[in-house]
Design an enzyme around this catalytic site. Structure first.
Site, PDB file in Angstrom:
ATOM      1  N   ARG A  58       0.851  -1.197   0.000  1.00 22.29           N
ATOM      2  CA  ARG A  58       0.000   0.000   0.000  1.00 22.29           C
ATOM      3  C   ARG A  58       0.887   1.247   0.000  1.00 22.29           C
ATOM      4  O   ARG A  58       1.261   1.795   1.028  1.00 22.29           O
ATOM      5  CB  ARG A  58      -0.917   0.001   1.235  1.00 22.29           C
ATOM      6  CG  ARG A  58      -1.754   1.251   1.388  1.00 22.29           C
ATOM      7  CD  ARG A  58      -2.776   1.434   0.295  1.00 22.29           C
ATOM      8  NE  ARG A  58      -3.796   0.377   0.312  1.00 22.29           N
ATOM      9  CZ  ARG A  58      -4.568   0.098  -0.733  1.00 22.29           C
ATOM     10  NH1 ARG A  58      -4.472   0.793  -1.860  1.00 22.29           N
ATOM     11  NH2 ARG A  58      -5.447  -0.883  -0.657  1.00 22.29           N
ATOM     12  N   GLN A 104      -8.543  -7.056  -8.823  1.00 18.79           N
ATOM     13  CA  GLN A 104      -8.344  -5.651  -9.181  1.00 18.79           C
ATOM     14  C   GLN A 104      -6.865  -5.377  -9.442  1.00 18.79           C
ATOM     15  O   GLN A 104      -6.004  -5.783  -8.667  1.00 18.79           O
ATOM     16  CB  GLN A 104      -8.872  -4.812  -8.010  1.00 18.79           C
ATOM     17  CG  GLN A 104      -8.288  -3.447  -7.854  1.00 18.79           C
ATOM     18  CD  GLN A 104      -9.356  -2.366  -7.721  1.00 18.79           C
ATOM     19  OE1 GLN A 104     -10.374  -2.381  -8.405  1.00 18.79           O
ATOM     20  NE2 GLN A 104      -9.107  -1.430  -6.828  1.00 18.79           N
ATOM     21  N   ARG A 159       1.643  -6.626  -9.335  1.00 17.12           N
ATOM     22  CA  ARG A 159       1.975  -6.071  -8.013  1.00 17.12           C
ATOM     23  C   ARG A 159       1.964  -7.150  -6.931  1.00 17.12           C
ATOM     24  O   ARG A 159       2.353  -6.887  -5.793  1.00 17.12           O
ATOM     25  CB  ARG A 159       1.019  -4.931  -7.652  1.00 17.12           C
ATOM     26  CG  ARG A 159      -0.441  -5.346  -7.504  1.00 17.12           C
ATOM     27  CD  ARG A 159      -1.309  -4.176  -7.087  1.00 17.12           C
ATOM     28  NE  ARG A 159      -2.698  -4.546  -6.855  1.00 17.12           N
ATOM     29  CZ  ARG A 159      -3.574  -3.790  -6.223  1.00 17.12           C
ATOM     30  NH1 ARG A 159      -3.220  -2.618  -5.742  1.00 17.12           N
ATOM     31  NH2 ARG A 159      -4.819  -4.184  -6.059  1.00 17.12           N
ATOM     32  N   HIS A 183       1.339   3.071 -10.628  1.00 14.11           N
ATOM     33  CA  HIS A 183       0.390   3.560  -9.609  1.00 14.11           C
ATOM     34  C   HIS A 183       1.141   4.335  -8.508  1.00 14.11           C
ATOM     35  O   HIS A 183       1.247   3.874  -7.368  1.00 14.11           O
ATOM     36  CB  HIS A 183      -0.327   2.338  -9.023  1.00 14.11           C
ATOM     37  CG  HIS A 183      -1.552   2.624  -8.218  1.00 14.11           C
ATOM     38  ND1 HIS A 183      -1.600   3.564  -7.222  1.00 14.11           N
ATOM     39  CD2 HIS A 183      -2.786   2.075  -8.253  1.00 14.11           C
ATOM     40  CE1 HIS A 183      -2.798   3.574  -6.683  1.00 14.11           C
ATOM     41  NE2 HIS A 183      -3.541   2.676  -7.299  1.00 14.11           N
ATOM     42  N   GLU A 203      -1.188   8.769 -11.324  1.00 17.11           N
ATOM     43  CA  GLU A 203      -0.785   7.469 -11.872  1.00 17.11           C
ATOM     44  C   GLU A 203      -0.821   7.510 -13.400  1.00 17.11           C
ATOM     45  O   GLU A 203      -1.882   7.647 -13.995  1.00 17.11           O
ATOM     46  CB  GLU A 203      -1.759   6.399 -11.362  1.00 17.11           C
ATOM     47  CG  GLU A 203      -2.046   6.499  -9.868  1.00 17.11           C
ATOM     48  CD  GLU A 203      -3.329   5.767  -9.453  1.00 17.11           C
ATOM     49  OE1 GLU A 203      -3.755   4.829 -10.141  1.00 17.11           O
ATOM     50  OE2 GLU A 203      -3.917   6.166  -8.426  1.00 17.11           O
TER      51      GLU A 203
HETATM   52  C1  BG6 Z   1      -6.701   3.545  -8.176  1.00 20.40           C
HETATM   53  C2  BG6 Z   1      -8.103   3.300  -8.637  1.00 20.40           C
HETATM   54  O1  BG6 Z   1      -5.824   3.441  -9.254  1.00 20.40           O
HETATM   55  O2  BG6 Z   1      -6.349   2.544  -7.213  1.00 20.40           O
HETATM   56  C3  BG6 Z   1      -9.049   3.301  -7.455  1.00 20.40           C
HETATM   57  O3  BG6 Z   1      -8.477   4.293  -9.571  1.00 20.40           O
HETATM   58  C4  BG6 Z   1      -8.594   2.298  -6.417  1.00 20.40           C
HETATM   59  O4  BG6 Z   1     -10.355   2.999  -7.901  1.00 20.40           O
HETATM   60  C5  BG6 Z   1      -7.156   2.584  -6.061  1.00 20.40           C
HETATM   61  O5  BG6 Z   1      -9.434   2.394  -5.286  1.00 20.40           O
HETATM   62  C6  BG6 Z   1      -6.558   1.619  -5.033  1.00 20.40           C
HETATM   63  O6  BG6 Z   1      -6.761   0.316  -5.434  1.00 20.40           O
HETATM   64  P1  BG6 Z   1      -6.336  -0.880  -4.509  1.00 20.40           P
HETATM   65  O7  BG6 Z   1      -6.725  -2.130  -5.234  1.00 20.40           O
HETATM   66  O8  BG6 Z   1      -4.839  -0.776  -4.320  1.00 20.40           O
HETATM   67  O9  BG6 Z   1      -7.052  -0.713  -3.190  1.00 20.40           O
END
Ligand code: BG6
Length: 279
Positions: free
Chosen positions: A49, A69, A74, A148, A253
């Protein structure tokens, strides 16, 4: 436990974990530019994170895919393939390095090469994506991709993002399409999750009312930029993010996320961003 590597150039340094090839620190003259949550899990059991997680082979959740997602890059352990220069590290990801349960959900042949280079006050992160399917009977595949980047800021209230004025964007939170950005200096004062299209050559993050800045310069192979801050409620819902940390970060990003990139067997795609600290 995931291993981390350090690169240096003069007074600048950076740290890159093998887990996700995630860059977790970039210091210029001793000042940290990158945000990593105090609650980030660094043992390789979860995506980190903060830092610069790599989003591949797709951004967000995709209806036609069972991958989680932001894909698997990653969440995979990358292999260091070159560390011969002290200001650079090169890592590679092959299908065999992807956790089996994720690899089976995207059964394509590929090679990713990620190069992180420090030069003075500039940090360049470059991703090469290769389709390594057999040229005779292999298949083309498509992907989206994103660097990101979580930037550390002294206070979100005195942080501005500039360079996006006039661009079309989607606000993902309530799925409002085709908005036009009319601010020269964007200030975040609520949850924001936007995808801007046709990104410019330079985006600037101005911190502490412009006392320091970071310039982002993407290659034109990247088509979009995502601006994200979870703000109050979303922060509370993330187990690896402190409730108040939204005040200390902003994600800007660089990526190609609105349209898939198609690669035929033997073809490759390259995208990079250079971040320059103006202290
Ligand atoms: C961003 C997305 O790139 O990443 C968001 O646009 C998302 O929608 C954020 O909440 C974090 O994603 P994650 O999967 O790391 O919690």
């Amino acid at each position: 436990m995931s291993i981390k590597h350090i690169i240096t150039d003069g007074t600048a340094s950076a740290e890159v974990y093998e887990h996700g090839a995630t860059l977790t620190s970039w210091k210029v003259d001793g000042i940290e530019q990158i945000f990593v949550s105090e609650k980030a899990i660094l043992d390789g059991s979860k995506a980190i994170r903060g830092g610069i997680p790599l989003v591949f082979p797709h951004f967000g959740k995709v209806e036609t895919s069972k991958l989680p997602q932001h894909g698997f890059a990653r969440n995979s352990k990358w292999v260091v393939i070159d560390q011969s220069k002290k200001n650079q590290i090169i890592l590679q990801l092959l299908p065999e390095n992807v956790p089996e349960e994720l690899r089976s959900l995207w059964p394509n042949q590929f090679k990713l090469i990620y190069t992180v280079t420090l030069e003075g006050k500039a940090l360049t992160t470059k991703l090469d994506v290769l389709n390594t399917e057999n040229k005779n009977d292999g298949k083309a595949w498509e992907f989206t991709v994103l660097l990101h980047t979580y930037f550390k800021v002294p206070s979100i209230e005195t942080t501005y993002v500039s360079g996006l004025k006039g661009l079309k964007y989607t606000e993902k939170i309530n799925n409002i399409l085709d908005k036009i950005e009319d601010n020269e200096n964007i200030v975040i004062s609520k949850e924001v999750d936007r995808v801007y299209n046709d990104i410019p050559k330079t985006i600037t993050i101005k911190k502490e009312d412009s006392k320091s800045k970071i310039e982002l310069n993407p290659t034109n192979t990247f088509k979009d930029v995502v601006v994200w801050n979870p703000w109050i409620e979303k922060s509370k819902g993330m187990s690896d993010f402190d409730d108040l940390e939204y005040k200390k970060m902003i994600c800007v990003e660089i990526g190609t996320v609105s349209n898939f990139i198609n690669l035929k067997p033997g073809e490759n795609w390259t995208g990079s961003q250079t971040l320059t600290a103006k202290l």
